[in-house]
Each structure stands twice: as C-alpha cells, then as structure tokens.
Design an enzyme around this catalytic site. Sequence first.
Site, PDB file in Angstrom:
ATOM      1  N   GLY A 152       4.001   3.314  11.527  1.00 14.58           N
ATOM      2  CA  GLY A 152       3.581   4.622  11.044  1.00 14.58           C
ATOM      3  C   GLY A 152       2.390   4.501  10.123  1.00 14.58           C
ATOM      4  O   GLY A 152       1.975   3.414   9.727  1.00 14.58           O
ATOM      5  N   GLY A 176       0.470   6.349   6.576  1.00 19.76           N
ATOM      6  CA  GLY A 176       0.661   7.183   5.408  1.00 19.76           C
ATOM      7  C   GLY A 176      -0.641   7.403   4.698  1.00 19.76           C
ATOM      8  O   GLY A 176      -1.716   7.042   5.179  1.00 19.76           O
ATOM      9  N   MET A 211      -1.614   5.980   2.032  1.00 21.87           N
ATOM     10  CA  MET A 211      -2.152   4.739   1.492  1.00 21.87           C
ATOM     11  C   MET A 211      -2.654   3.798   2.579  1.00 21.87           C
ATOM     12  O   MET A 211      -3.617   3.064   2.372  1.00 21.87           O
ATOM     13  CB  MET A 211      -1.074   4.026   0.672  1.00 21.87           C
ATOM     14  CG  MET A 211      -0.808   4.660  -0.668  1.00 21.87           C
ATOM     15  SD  MET A 211      -2.245   4.613  -1.731  1.00 21.87           S
ATOM     16  CE  MET A 211      -2.453   2.860  -1.915  1.00 21.87           C
ATOM     17  N   VAL A 213       1.755   0.995   8.236  1.00 24.97           N
ATOM     18  CA  VAL A 213       2.945   0.152   8.176  1.00 24.97           C
ATOM     19  C   VAL A 213       3.170  -0.436   9.565  1.00 24.97           C
ATOM     20  O   VAL A 213       3.209   0.301  10.559  1.00 24.97           O
ATOM     21  CB  VAL A 213       4.176   0.947   7.720  1.00 24.97           C
ATOM     22  CG1 VAL A 213       5.398   0.035   7.643  1.00 24.97           C
ATOM     23  CG2 VAL A 213       3.921   1.593   6.365  1.00 24.97           C
ATOM     24  N   LYS A 220       3.370  -3.357   4.935  1.00 24.56           N
ATOM     25  CA  LYS A 220       2.606  -2.189   4.479  1.00 24.56           C
ATOM     26  C   LYS A 220       1.241  -2.661   4.001  1.00 24.56           C
ATOM     27  O   LYS A 220       1.124  -3.630   3.253  1.00 24.56           O
ATOM     28  CB  LYS A 220       3.344  -1.490   3.348  1.00 24.56           C
ATOM     29  CG  LYS A 220       2.596  -0.304   2.772  1.00 24.56           C
ATOM     30  CD  LYS A 220       3.327   0.293   1.595  1.00 24.56           C
ATOM     31  CE  LYS A 220       4.602   0.983   2.059  1.00 24.56           C
ATOM     32  NZ  LYS A 220       5.264   1.685   0.947  1.00 24.56           N
ATOM     33  N   ASP A 240       9.464   9.577  -7.975  1.00 23.45           N
ATOM     34  CA  ASP A 240       9.121  10.309  -6.750  1.00 23.45           C
ATOM     35  C   ASP A 240      10.283  10.261  -5.768  1.00 23.45           C
ATOM     36  O   ASP A 240      10.120   9.913  -4.607  1.00 23.45           O
ATOM     37  CB  ASP A 240       7.853   9.736  -6.116  1.00 23.45           C
ATOM     38  CG  ASP A 240       7.231  10.709  -5.107  1.00 23.45           C
ATOM     39  OD1 ASP A 240       7.509  11.918  -5.208  1.00 23.45           O
ATOM     40  OD2 ASP A 240       6.494  10.270  -4.224  1.00 23.45           O
TER      41      ASP A 240
END
Length: 731
Positions: free
Chosen positions: A24, A26, A28, A31, A46, A147
């Site tokens: 996936g 994100g 940042m 991954v 990551k 978070d």
Amino acid sequence: MADRDAAGTRLTKLGRYEVLSELGKGAMGVVYLAKDPVIGRMVAVKTIRASTMGDDDSESREFRERFIREAQTAGILSHPNIVTIHDIGEDPDTQISFIAMEYIEGKTLKGLLIEKAAFAWDQIANMIAQVAEAMDYAHRKGIIHRDIKPANIIVTADEKVKITDFGIAKIASSNLTTTGQFLGTPNYMSPEQVSGSPVDGRSDIFSLGVVLYELLTRRKPFFGENLTAISYKIVHEDFVPPAELSTEVPPEFNPIVARAMAKDPWNRYQRGKDFALALQQLRAHLEEQRAMADLGTIVSSQSNVPTQKLENLAAIAAEGARQAGEASASRRQTSETPAAPGSEGATAVAEASAGRLPAPAETPTVPPPPPPTAAPQPAGPPRAVRKTLKLPAMPRLNAAAAMKKGVATITAFDWRRLTTERVNPSWFWRITIGAAALLLIAAGVLVVRRVSAARPTVTFDNTLAKEVADRRHDLDEGKKLFDAGRYQESVALFRKVLAKDPKSVAAREYVQKAETALQGREQEARKSADVERVMQLAQAAFNEGNFEEARKRADEALALDGGRADAKKLGEDASAKMAEATEAAKKKSARSAAALARRPTTALAKGRGNEAVPTAVPTPASAASSVPILRLLFDSPISEGHVMVAVNDQILLRRPFNFSRKQGLFKTVKETGTVDVSIPVQTGALNVKVWLSGPDIPASTFATASAQMPGGGSRVLRLEYASGHLSAKIQ
C-alpha cells in the site's frame, strides 16, 4: 534521493530485504511485502517517499527525524498488541530509508468499517480492551501515541488487535498539511490536543473512546463542515450517547463511553488498564446474557421434540392394529352370544383375567308390537307365525356379591398396561409435576403468612423518610455540581451525605472523583504559576540584553506548557538577537583584521652626510586606536573537539568544532579542518594557556606560550596536535 518505484522501475531490494510486492501507499511513502533472506521471515517494509520531503532541507530533516522516531519508539515496545519493529536502515544504492516491521495478515478497523463488517457487542468490547491494554503498556514506558484511530488499528483473522504507526502517524493525516501545527487526526483528537495544551496518556484514552463510539454507532461523535467546527464541538459540545442513536446498542456501553470521552482528563479513565477492565467486565456480562438466551432457545426447541423416537414405529403400529382387531372381534362374538342366567360374574372375572375391563351389560331390545290383525281370511295354507323373543330375567345380586365382583375385577386388572398403553406418559408427568408445584406454592404461601404474622409491625417513621429524601436530594445536587465542574461544592455535599450515611457507595465514589479533579486543577494552577514566573524572568533577561538567558527561560516555559505562544515568540526573538550579535561580532573582527593588515612602514630620509634616517610614515588614526588581536590557527587532525584559551589567567575563548558531515540518513563521515578565531587581547606581556579535548583524545591536553603584544598589533597563536601531544607557539 531517487525513488525507483515512483520512476516506474520495479523495486526488488531494500538493504538485505527482497521486495516481493507492494502492500500500500500512504502520505509518507510506500509499504512493501519483503522477505528477510537470512532467516526467511516475511516482513513489512515502510519507506519514505522522496516527493513528500520537497526541496526544503528543514522539512526533509523533520521527516527523517520522525521516521527514525517511529522506529526508535516502537522498537523499545514489546507487546502482543503492538506491531514489532525488526530493523531500520537505508538502502546504499537508492538511499531510500526504511523500517522493517512485523508483517500482519489482517485488515485495519477503517477498512472493516468501510466494508460494513458486522461485529458482535462482546467482540467490540474485546477488541477495544486489547487496544487499551497495549496503550497502558506504552504509557508505562513513557510513550504517547497521539494518533489512535481506526486506520492505525489492525485486526487479524483470529480477532487479535495490533497498534501501528508510532510517531510517523502524527504527519500521515489527510486532514493536515505536512507543515501544519496539528499532531493527530482531528476527528479523533482530545480537547487538550485541539487547544494545544500538554497531553498525556489520557489523550489516547479519549481517542480510543471515539473509536469505540464509531464501532457502536457507525458514525463519529463529532463532525462538521470544516476543521474549525469539528474542533469547537470536541472542546465544547457533548455527544449523543450510543444507545440513544440505536436501540440495538446495549445501554451498558453508555457510561463507559461517557467516561472515556470526558472533556476533563481527570474525569476519564486514568489508565488504559482501567478502561480495559471496564470493557472486559461488560464483555463477560454480555456473554452471560447471550448464554442465557441460547439456553432458553434450546429448552424451547426441546419441548417440541417427541418423547419417543422409535425406528420400528410402523411395525409397532401394525401389531397394535392387529391386536385391536382381534379384541374388537372377540367383543362382537361375546355380545352376540346370549348369556345364561347367573353367568355374569364368571364372564366378568374371565374378561378381567384376560386384561380387559368388563363390558357394560347390554340392554335387551324389545321388538315392536305386531301390526293389528285383519279380518279372518278364508282357510288356506298356514301362515308363518312371528314369535317374540323373551330375554332371560336378570339375576338379583346382593351387595356382598357386587362388592366381591368389583374387588375381583380390580385385582385382576393389569394396571401396568394402563400406564404404558392407555395413558400418554408426557401428560402423566406434566400433571404430576403440576400437582407437585401447586403443593409447593401452597406450602410457600402458608410459610410466608406465618412468618408475616410472627413479624412485629413497623410503624412508618416520617423523620427517617425525610432524612432519606434529603440524602437523595443532596446526592443529586452534588452530581449536578460535579458535572458542571464545581468540584469543591460537590465535595461538600457528598461529604454531607457520607456523614449521614457512611455506606453510600455513590457518594464515596464521587468524593474520590471530585478530589482527584481538584488535585488536577491545583497542579494545573501551580504549573501555570511556574510558567508565568519563568516568562517574567525570560522577559527581564531579554530587556537587559541577555538574549541567551532569555532563550533558555523561554524554552523552559515551553517545556512546562507547550501551548504558550508568547514563550515561543520570545524564544524566537532572543535567537534572532543572538544571531544579529554574532553577525555584528564577525563584521567587527573582519574590520579589525583589515586594519591590522595595514602596518606602518619606514621611509629613509637623507640627513647630514647622506645618512639614512628612519622616518615613520604616519598611520591612519583607526589603525593606531585598534585593539590588539591574537589570531588562533589550528589545523586539526581530529574531526571533533573543543578548544579553550586563557590569556593572563582569564578565559577568553571556548570554541567547540566539528568537521564531520552526514552522508545519507545513518552514515557519518569524519573529516578534518582548520580552526581560525580572532581573540581581542590587551597590550603588553601575554601568558597564554590552551586546553584541547574531544572524543578522539584520550585525555585533555594542555600547552602554554608567551609573547609581547605591541599596541595596535597582532600575533598568531598556532597550535599543533600529534600523538596525544599539544604544542602552542606565538608568531
């Protein structure tokens, strides 16, 4: 840094890890699913996406620091409900920084909510309790997630929960820009996060309460058109209890959600363990209710099952039909055969011995009277004469004979066949149990009446009733005051209730809560007072021109209260003043060095006899009035150290130096350089002492030198270091 995957080339390796597929993307980075070839373990890798860091070095450095922080933070945590960090590194070929972590086969709670997955109520309590246990562990380690949200909670196939994204999740929010001030996702932020106040573990408990609310109702407790509206509702407005939004939600969830999402942190669960315990108790209660419901369903279904299950039911039915036919034929033959006088008793005994009840005596049928005869007919053949059948007279039995006959009939009857063939056992036992139940109820009523009759009569006490009503009123008023935040007044009322009723559990609990809230307020007041005192000292130092002290005090105030904007501004102003002073000192030193370069020259004048007489050429006034300078030159063979210089036993210089440079995220290259510093000194004799220290120096080294400093002149202090020995020479 080039991201190969972004350029279209498939990434096959990161460090020693073999990339298998992409899991996936994100905010940042990406991954990947990868394999560790050393031990054959599957890991999730990551990475930082280069495009997110931009061209600003400060932003790039911030991303890298937070990326490392996630690995370091989660790396010290070892808990079954927290994703394990295995490694952190940088690929030497692509210079892509990465974190290798535990690979979890599951889905995030956010994905499950989007898929509208159905959860049982006890299942929801179990999942949130696991997250609360993991948070409690992290909080005891001094780590706050900040978070907590469905996207950072992974659920496996066996309902095991894992928390991920420590540190880096503060940036990876679609609601904020990468340079924003918020740390967290607004919909799940606590009131103290929204207002910029200092946060602790109770902020995570609030966020987890929001996740629990969303799992129960499939909606967020605070929503609005923009970030400002959401923030206002989080701080000022109450949410609708889950059970009021849906009647299917068990009302037992309401107090747990309300306490977890209290506006005041002191009214929340103080530890994640307390939150988890409340959910586990509720889960046990829900499982007990479900077990009782299942038991009722089983009993209800079993009551409709036949009492007997016979595989040869057809054969038994045929046999019963044959026996019934034979018995019916026998009864017909018996009824058609005339009975002899006096044989009724013998017939009854014979039937009783055969296992049948005696048949009732048949009433003799009297034929109708013959039709009236007509007039005599003439003689002819004789006509058949119809005779009337005369039944034998019934014998007269006395009472003794009848009793004897009845006893013989009852004795000869097979009562066992009656219970097995002629009475349904189900009805037999139902009637028997019902009769027994009626007897027990009647006996219980008699016992209650006897006990009630023996109990002395209690007269109604109006004073006691008034005291009970007053205690209830005080307790209700105390609760209202507590909810309004008037803790001191609520404590007074609750203590009043306890003085009258020391066993009041509710009053005792609220006293503890109110005292805890008061202690929290006192701590906040003391902290605010400390912040104000430090800010006054910082402002005074700034006004006096002591900018370094002002910056230290401002940083101290920010450490106590991170939301103080005035402390932040004062620190920035002090840093700016210090930078201006440093720049001014550099310019002044440059001007002094330029003046020293213009030394006075000597011209030859002819005197008598053509003698050469030195004549001083007048120097500029600025050069004559300049301050003597001692210039320090040190060609350092070491990359990092510290130099201290004292002239005439007065320390004039403390100068650290570091010639190392960063190469990538984790590699540091050590290089050498020159330390060049100008030191203003006084005219006359100079006794110079020099100290050199550093990480590559076994012990602090020391050297001395001496010289005469002329007025307005300059000298060079040259240092040399080799084999652990320092030497100083003034030229």
